[in-house]
Design an enzyme around this catalytic site. Structure first.
Site, PDB file in Angstrom:
ATOM      1  N   ASN A   1      -4.013 -12.271   2.918  1.00  0.00           N
ATOM      2  CA  ASN A   1      -3.800 -10.917   2.389  1.00  0.00           C
ATOM      3  C   ASN A   1      -2.435 -10.346   2.754  1.00  0.00           C
ATOM      4  OD1 ASN A   1      -6.476 -11.152   1.692  1.00  0.00           O
ATOM      5  ND2 ASN A   1      -7.127  -9.274   2.707  1.00  0.00           N
TER       6      ASN A   1
ATOM      7  N   GLU B   1     -17.345  -8.894   6.069  1.00  0.00           N
ATOM      8  CA  GLU B   1     -16.576  -8.446   7.235  1.00  0.00           C
ATOM      9  C   GLU B   1     -17.538  -7.701   8.154  1.00  0.00           C
ATOM     10  OE1 GLU B   1     -13.620  -5.630   5.907  1.00  0.00           O
ATOM     11  OE2 GLU B   1     -13.034  -5.109   7.938  1.00  0.00           O
TER      12      GLU B   1
ATOM     13  N   SER C   1      -6.950  -1.642  -4.022  1.00  0.00           N
ATOM     14  CA  SER C   1      -7.577  -0.838  -2.967  1.00  0.00           C
ATOM     15  C   SER C   1      -8.489   0.203  -3.594  1.00  0.00           C
ATOM     16  CB  SER C   1      -6.504  -0.141  -2.124  1.00  0.00           C
ATOM     17  OG  SER C   1      -5.914   0.895  -2.890  1.00  0.00           O
TER      18      SER C   1
ATOM     19  N   ASP D   1     -10.492  -4.746  -2.606  1.00  0.00           N
ATOM     20  CA  ASP D   1     -10.285  -4.893  -1.165  1.00  0.00           C
ATOM     21  C   ASP D   1     -11.087  -3.809  -0.414  1.00  0.00           C
ATOM     22  OD1 ASP D   1      -9.059  -6.147   0.988  1.00  0.00           O
ATOM     23  OD2 ASP D   1      -7.272  -4.879   0.938  1.00  0.00           O
ATOM     24  N   HIS D   2     -11.493  -4.099   0.811  1.00  0.00           N
ATOM     25  CA  HIS D   2     -12.158  -3.142   1.726  1.00  0.00           C
ATOM     26  C   HIS D   2     -12.892  -1.987   1.070  1.00  0.00           C
ATOM     27  CE1 HIS D   2     -10.484  -4.856   5.369  1.00  0.00           C
ATOM     28  NE2 HIS D   2      -9.317  -4.946   4.764  1.00  0.00           N
TER      29      HIS D   2
ATOM     30  N   GLY E   1      -0.659  -3.294   8.423  1.00  0.00           N
ATOM     31  CA  GLY E   1       0.582  -2.543   8.622  1.00  0.00           C
ATOM     32  C   GLY E   1       1.685  -3.474   9.094  1.00  0.00           C
TER      33      GLY E   1
HETATM   34  P1  13P Z   1      -0.963  -5.990   5.524  1.00  0.00           P
HETATM   35  O1  13P Z   1      -0.802  -4.609   4.933  1.00  0.00           O
HETATM   36  O2  13P Z   1      -0.736  -5.990   6.981  1.00  0.00           O
HETATM   37  O3  13P Z   1      -0.159  -7.000   4.794  1.00  0.00           O
HETATM   38  O4  13P Z   1      -2.515  -6.394   5.360  1.00  0.00           O
HETATM   39  C1  13P Z   1      -3.031  -6.632   4.099  1.00  0.00           C
HETATM   40  C2  13P Z   1      -4.506  -6.733   4.128  1.00  0.00           C
HETATM   41  O5  13P Z   1      -5.079  -7.371   4.981  1.00  0.00           O
HETATM   42  C3  13P Z   1      -5.248  -6.087   3.039  1.00  0.00           C
HETATM   43  O6  13P Z   1      -6.622  -6.143   3.210  1.00  0.00           O
END
Ligand code: 13P
Length: 284
Positions: free
Chosen positions: A228, A134, A50, A82-83, A179
């Site tokens: 993910n 995305e 992250s 990620d993101h 979550g």
């Molecule tokens: P969760 O935390 O719901 O497993 O999602 C993970 C995710 O999509 C990370 O980008």
């Protein structure tokens, strides 16, 4: 060294219709544990980092950890950011060797997202790296109102974004959220089929924690090659630490707690790898 381009890992999974676990790690211990679980099950794996974690650890230190731990396993593995909405961090990670990034410009207009994503893809290609796109963004599960799957872009907009940018994998909103779901989410799985049929690229399934085994296998069969998981790792890590201290009050020897946490994270990773059908799929 089994570090393999993200696209190679995903394209194989997409062709054979299994899912690769893309697990967000939070420190050295969890990175090592997830890689060890994948190695044990001979499964390809994607290690996700992250923005918060990369900034906390530092790009160079995190990459050094990755190189060290990835060199100990013999299965195909890729490092993914990620993101990330920040172009500067994307550039730093790509230059350092990350295999792929999720350029998250979902807060921008689709047009501006597309314009910048074209630049990110060009930049990634210079390093032989790949890009996840995305355009819709994901809520936290606490913010869900139940009608998430309805507030999405049209298929034409998605197809145009994917073909204009050349992203390698796309993350659509299908009623999923990050979550722990309060109840089983209502997912628009047909949207995955529509996107896959129209574009021919794999889909990234976000918000994996708490989906049912049936939902995973249905979505993977439709083309969700990247699955993910983040919250499940956090729960395994924190709960095993808490349980250890509850069962061993007054025992402040850190390696003992770390051993319990490593075992719990490995078990969580094994569970998802098996569920996604990637056990035994390693080719390196
Ligand atoms: P969760 O935390 O719901 O497993 O999602 C993970 C995710 O999509 C990370 O980008």
């Amino acid at each position: 060294m089994p570090i393999v381009p993200t696209k190679e890992i995903l394209d194989r999974a997409f062709a054979e219709r299994y899912g690769v676990a893309a697990i967000n790690v939070i420190n050295d211990l969890t990175m090592e544990a997830v890689l060890a679980a994948a190695d044990e099950l001979r499964a390809p794996i994607i290690i996700q980092t992250s923005v918060k974690h990369v900034k906390m650890t530092g790009v160079d230190a995190m990459y050094a950890l990755w190189q060290t731990y990835a060199s100990r396993v013999s299965v195909p593995a890729a490092l993914h950011l990620d993101h990330c909405p920040e172009r500067e961090l994307i550039s730093a990670c790509l230059a350092r060797g990350w295999n792929s990034v999720l350029f998250d410009a979902s807060k921008l207009s689709v047009e501006e997202n597309k314009r910048q994503c074209i630049e990110v893809v060009a930049e990634a290609r210079r390093y032989g790296a790949h890009v996840e796109g995305e355009i819709e963004g994901f809520k936290r599960t606490e913010e869900m109102t139940g009608d998430e799957a309805e507030h999405v872009q049209t298929l034409d907009t998605v197809v145009d974004f994917i073909s204009a940018t050349g992203v390698d994998v796309f993350a659509p909103a299908i009623g999923n959220a990050h979550g722990m779901y309060k109840t089983t989410p209502h997912l628009d799985s047909q949207r995955v089929t529509d996107i896959v049929q129209a574009t021919g690229i794999p889909v990234a399934l976000h918000g994996g924690t708490g989906m049912t085994p049936e939902q995973f296998s249905d979505l993977i069969s439709r083309g969700c090659a990247k699955v993910n998981i983040s919250t499940a790792l956090k729960i395994a890590f924190m709960k095993s630490g808490y349980d250890f201290m509850t069962e061993h009050p007054g025992d402040y020897d850190p390696p003992k707690i770390f051993t319990a946490q490593r075992a719990a994270v490995m078990e969580m990773a094994r569970y998802h790898i098996r569920l996604f059908g990637s056990e035994g799929k390693a080719w390196t």
